[in-house]
Design a protein around this motif. Structure first.
Motif, short mmCIF file in Angstrom:
data_model
loop_
_atom_site.label_atom_id
_atom_site.label_comp_id
_atom_site.label_asym_id
_atom_site.label_seq_id
_atom_site.Cartn_x
_atom_site.Cartn_y
_atom_site.Cartn_z
N GLU A 179 0.82 -1.23 0.00
CA GLU A 179 0.00 0.00 0.00
C GLU A 179 0.85 1.27 0.00
N LEU A 180 2.06 1.16 0.48
CA LEU A 180 2.95 2.33 0.56
C LEU A 180 4.08 2.27 -0.47
N SER A 235 5.16 9.11 11.18
CA SER A 235 4.70 10.50 11.10
C SER A 235 3.28 10.60 10.55
N ALA A 236 2.77 9.50 10.00
CA ALA A 236 1.40 9.46 9.47
C ALA A 236 0.56 8.46 10.26
N TYR A 237 0.83 8.35 11.55
CA TYR A 237 0.24 7.31 12.39
C TYR A 237 -1.28 7.26 12.27
N GLU A 238 -1.96 8.38 12.36
CA GLU A 238 -3.43 8.41 12.32
C GLU A 238 -3.98 8.04 10.95
N LYS A 239 -3.19 8.17 9.90
CA LYS A 239 -3.65 7.87 8.54
C LYS A 239 -2.94 6.67 7.93
N ARG A 240 -2.25 5.87 8.75
CA ARG A 240 -1.51 4.72 8.23
C ARG A 240 -2.48 3.69 7.65
N PRO A 241 -2.01 2.89 6.66
CA PRO A 241 -2.91 1.91 6.04
C PRO A 241 -3.26 0.77 7.00
N ALA A 242 -4.30 0.03 6.64
CA ALA A 242 -4.78 -1.07 7.49
C ALA A 242 -3.68 -2.09 7.75
N ASP A 283 -3.22 -2.82 11.64
CA ASP A 283 -3.63 -4.11 12.18
C ASP A 283 -2.46 -4.99 12.62
N PHE A 284 -1.24 -4.57 12.34
CA PHE A 284 -0.08 -5.42 12.59
C PHE A 284 0.47 -5.30 14.01
#
Length: 140
Positions: free
Chosen positions: A30-31, A49-56, A60-61
């Motif tokens: 995804e990244l 730095s993108a913790y709130e918008k990180r991919p699933a 989930d990991f």
């Protein structure tokens, strides 16, 4: 092996701290992040730095050390230079390429072989990625 990273909650007393190996070792589609490179959102030693918008995938990991209370502090990723997790019947070990042989030393070697024996009995296996090297532990 008791751990199941697919849905395991974090062990209450554990935290990632300054460990960012999950931002470095795996490839994350995804990244567009290849293995063994830092994610563009990672601040080494700090976190995402993108913790709130990180991919699933990231959200989930949890590595095995974070989700399995039976693993002692020797398995804390920044200490052992490895990240362990389960994907179904497969146990995956990602090794920091700066420490490619750490998984062959104790206490890790014997535990990985024990996990391989347990996994094989259930139709699974243990796979180790250390830089460009790939090893499957047969458990015998």
């Amino acid at each position: 092996m008791t751990m199941d990273m697919d849905a395991a909650p974090a062990v209450k007393e554990r935290a990632c701290g300054s460990c960012t190996l999950c931002c470095y070792l795996p490839d994350i589609d995804e990244l567009d992040k290849p293995a063994n490179t830092f994610c563009r959102h990672c601040i080494a030693g700090t976190g995402c730095s993108a913790y709130e918008k990180r991919p699933a995938t990231c959200r989930d990991f949890l590595c095995a050390w974070m989700s399995d209370a039976l693993l002692d502090d020797a398995w804390e990723p920044s200490r052992c230079h490895m990240m362990v997790y389960r994907q179904g019947k497969q146990i995956t070990v990602l090794v920091d390429p700066e420490h490619p042989e750490v998984w062959m030393r104790e206490p890790y070697r014997d535990r990985l072989h024990a996990w391989a024996r347990e996994a094989r009995a259930e139709g699974g296996y243990v796979i180790v990625y250390a830089g460009d090297a790939l090893s499957v532990i047969a458990g015998d």
